[in-house]
Design an enzyme around this catalytic site. Structure first.
Site, PDB file in Angstrom:
ATOM      1  N   HIS A  14       3.935   8.660  -2.838  1.00  0.00           N
ATOM      2  CA  HIS A  14       3.771   9.953  -2.171  1.00  0.00           C
ATOM      3  C   HIS A  14       3.729   9.758  -0.659  1.00  0.00           C
ATOM      4  O   HIS A  14       3.761   8.646  -0.145  1.00  0.00           O
ATOM      5  CB  HIS A  14       2.510  10.684  -2.673  1.00  0.00           C
ATOM      6  CG  HIS A  14       1.230  10.202  -2.078  1.00  0.00           C
ATOM      7  ND1 HIS A  14       0.157  11.018  -1.820  1.00  0.00           N
ATOM      8  CD2 HIS A  14       0.837   8.972  -1.678  1.00  0.00           C
ATOM      9  CE1 HIS A  14      -0.829  10.322  -1.296  1.00  0.00           C
ATOM     10  NE2 HIS A  14      -0.460   9.079  -1.204  1.00  0.00           N
ATOM     11  N   CYS A  33      -0.105   7.342   6.652  1.00  0.00           N
ATOM     12  CA  CYS A  33       0.160   7.964   5.340  1.00  0.00           C
ATOM     13  C   CYS A  33       1.237   9.041   5.455  1.00  0.00           C
ATOM     14  O   CYS A  33       1.734   9.528   4.444  1.00  0.00           O
ATOM     15  CB  CYS A  33      -1.110   8.574   4.763  1.00  0.00           C
ATOM     16  SG  CYS A  33      -2.346   7.344   4.353  1.00  0.00           S
ATOM     17  N   HIS A  39       4.603   5.860   0.449  1.00  0.00           N
ATOM     18  CA  HIS A  39       3.932   4.632   0.015  1.00  0.00           C
ATOM     19  C   HIS A  39       3.440   4.852  -1.409  1.00  0.00           C
ATOM     20  O   HIS A  39       3.495   5.975  -1.919  1.00  0.00           O
ATOM     21  CB  HIS A  39       2.772   4.288   0.958  1.00  0.00           C
ATOM     22  CG  HIS A  39       1.721   5.364   1.015  1.00  0.00           C
ATOM     23  ND1 HIS A  39       1.824   6.462   1.848  1.00  0.00           N
ATOM     24  CD2 HIS A  39       0.575   5.540   0.309  1.00  0.00           C
ATOM     25  CE1 HIS A  39       0.775   7.250   1.664  1.00  0.00           C
ATOM     26  NE2 HIS A  39       0.015   6.727   0.732  1.00  0.00           N
ATOM     27  N   HIS A  41       0.630   4.067  -4.816  1.00  0.00           N
ATOM     28  CA  HIS A  41      -0.733   3.757  -5.249  1.00  0.00           C
ATOM     29  C   HIS A  41      -0.725   3.398  -6.727  1.00  0.00           C
ATOM     30  O   HIS A  41       0.084   3.925  -7.490  1.00  0.00           O
ATOM     31  CB  HIS A  41      -1.665   4.961  -5.095  1.00  0.00           C
ATOM     32  CG  HIS A  41      -1.921   5.357  -3.680  1.00  0.00           C
ATOM     33  ND1 HIS A  41      -2.703   4.619  -2.825  1.00  0.00           N
ATOM     34  CD2 HIS A  41      -1.500   6.426  -2.964  1.00  0.00           C
ATOM     35  CE1 HIS A  41      -2.750   5.218  -1.643  1.00  0.00           C
ATOM     36  NE2 HIS A  41      -2.022   6.314  -1.699  1.00  0.00           N
ATOM     37  N   ASP A  79       3.648   9.044 -13.892  1.00  0.00           N
ATOM     38  CA  ASP A  79       3.855   7.599 -13.741  1.00  0.00           C
ATOM     39  C   ASP A  79       5.258   7.270 -13.233  1.00  0.00           C
ATOM     40  O   ASP A  79       6.257   7.791 -13.745  1.00  0.00           O
ATOM     41  CB  ASP A  79       3.621   6.892 -15.078  1.00  0.00           C
ATOM     42  CG  ASP A  79       3.670   5.384 -14.912  1.00  0.00           C
ATOM     43  OD1 ASP A  79       2.909   4.849 -14.090  1.00  0.00           O
ATOM     44  OD2 ASP A  79       4.503   4.748 -15.597  1.00  0.00           O
ATOM     45  N   HIS A  80       5.314   6.418 -12.206  1.00  0.00           N
ATOM     46  CA  HIS A  80       6.572   6.005 -11.574  1.00  0.00           C
ATOM     47  C   HIS A  80       7.377   7.184 -11.041  1.00  0.00           C
ATOM     48  O   HIS A  80       8.606   7.208 -11.123  1.00  0.00           O
ATOM     49  CB  HIS A  80       7.411   5.136 -12.528  1.00  0.00           C
ATOM     50  CG  HIS A  80       6.884   3.731 -12.620  1.00  0.00           C
ATOM     51  ND1 HIS A  80       5.724   3.419 -13.277  1.00  0.00           N
ATOM     52  CD2 HIS A  80       7.346   2.578 -12.110  1.00  0.00           C
ATOM     53  CE1 HIS A  80       5.499   2.128 -13.170  1.00  0.00           C
ATOM     54  NE2 HIS A  80       6.465   1.585 -12.455  1.00  0.00           N
ATOM     55  N   GLU A 126      -7.460   6.225  -5.923  1.00  0.00           N
ATOM     56  CA  GLU A 126      -6.142   5.766  -5.489  1.00  0.00           C
ATOM     57  C   GLU A 126      -6.207   4.301  -5.074  1.00  0.00           C
ATOM     58  O   GLU A 126      -5.190   3.658  -4.876  1.00  0.00           O
ATOM     59  CB  GLU A 126      -5.582   6.640  -4.364  1.00  0.00           C
ATOM     60  CG  GLU A 126      -6.350   6.544  -3.083  1.00  0.00           C
ATOM     61  CD  GLU A 126      -5.698   7.250  -1.899  1.00  0.00           C
ATOM     62  OE1 GLU A 126      -4.822   8.111  -2.102  1.00  0.00           O
ATOM     63  OE2 GLU A 126      -6.092   6.925  -0.776  1.00  0.00           O
TER      64      GLU A 126
HETATM   65 NI    NI Z   1      -1.589   7.597  -0.227  1.00  0.00          NI
END
Ligand code: NI
Length: 136
Positions: A14, A33, A39, A41, A79-80, A126
């Protein structure tokens, strides 16, 4: 009151960015961010439910059924994925832990109530440093 908690893990990408702000304000508020490339998590989500104890089964909820709902409603959707572009229920908002956890709670309300339990708490991590808890 008995509370049953199940933990799931998912990986997602995200970027923290508010489209109605300019680049510089996004940079001020979200720092790195807000970088364009985004990036990732490794998220951990703890889902807690409560309900009456079934005298025959000895359970508040069958964790296998709970697992299937969480797989369908959360894991398979997040997910992914790129949370900002690929997840319909997160579109149009900044993908903070707070917003994610609130939307997940909305999505789980009906399926969990169909299972005869009530969502009482969600905890989204996260990283090992940052987490948000929603108590209902
Ligand atoms: Ni983040």
């Amino acid at each position: 009151m008995l509370t049953v908690t199940r933990t799931i893990h998912f990986c997602a990408a995200h970027r923290l960015y508010n489209d109605s702000w300019d680049e510089s304000k996004n940079r001020d508020v979200f720092g790195k961010c807000s970088n364009e490339g985004g990036h990732g998590h490794n998220y951990t989500l703890k889902i807690s439910v409560t309900g009456p104890l079934n005298k025959d089964s000895g359970m508040v909820v069958n964790v296998t059924e709970l697992r299937d709902i969480l797989q369908q409603e959360i894991f398979d959707k997040l997910d992914h994925r790129d949370l900002d572009r690929e997840v319909d229920f997160l579109k149009g908002m900044v993908s903070t832990m707070e917003n994610i956890v609130v939307k997940i709670a909305e999505n789980l309300e009906k399926p969990l109530s169909n299972l005869g339990v009530k969502l009482v708490k969600l905890e989204l991590n996260e990283s090992d440093k940052n987490s948000v808890t929603l108590e209902l």
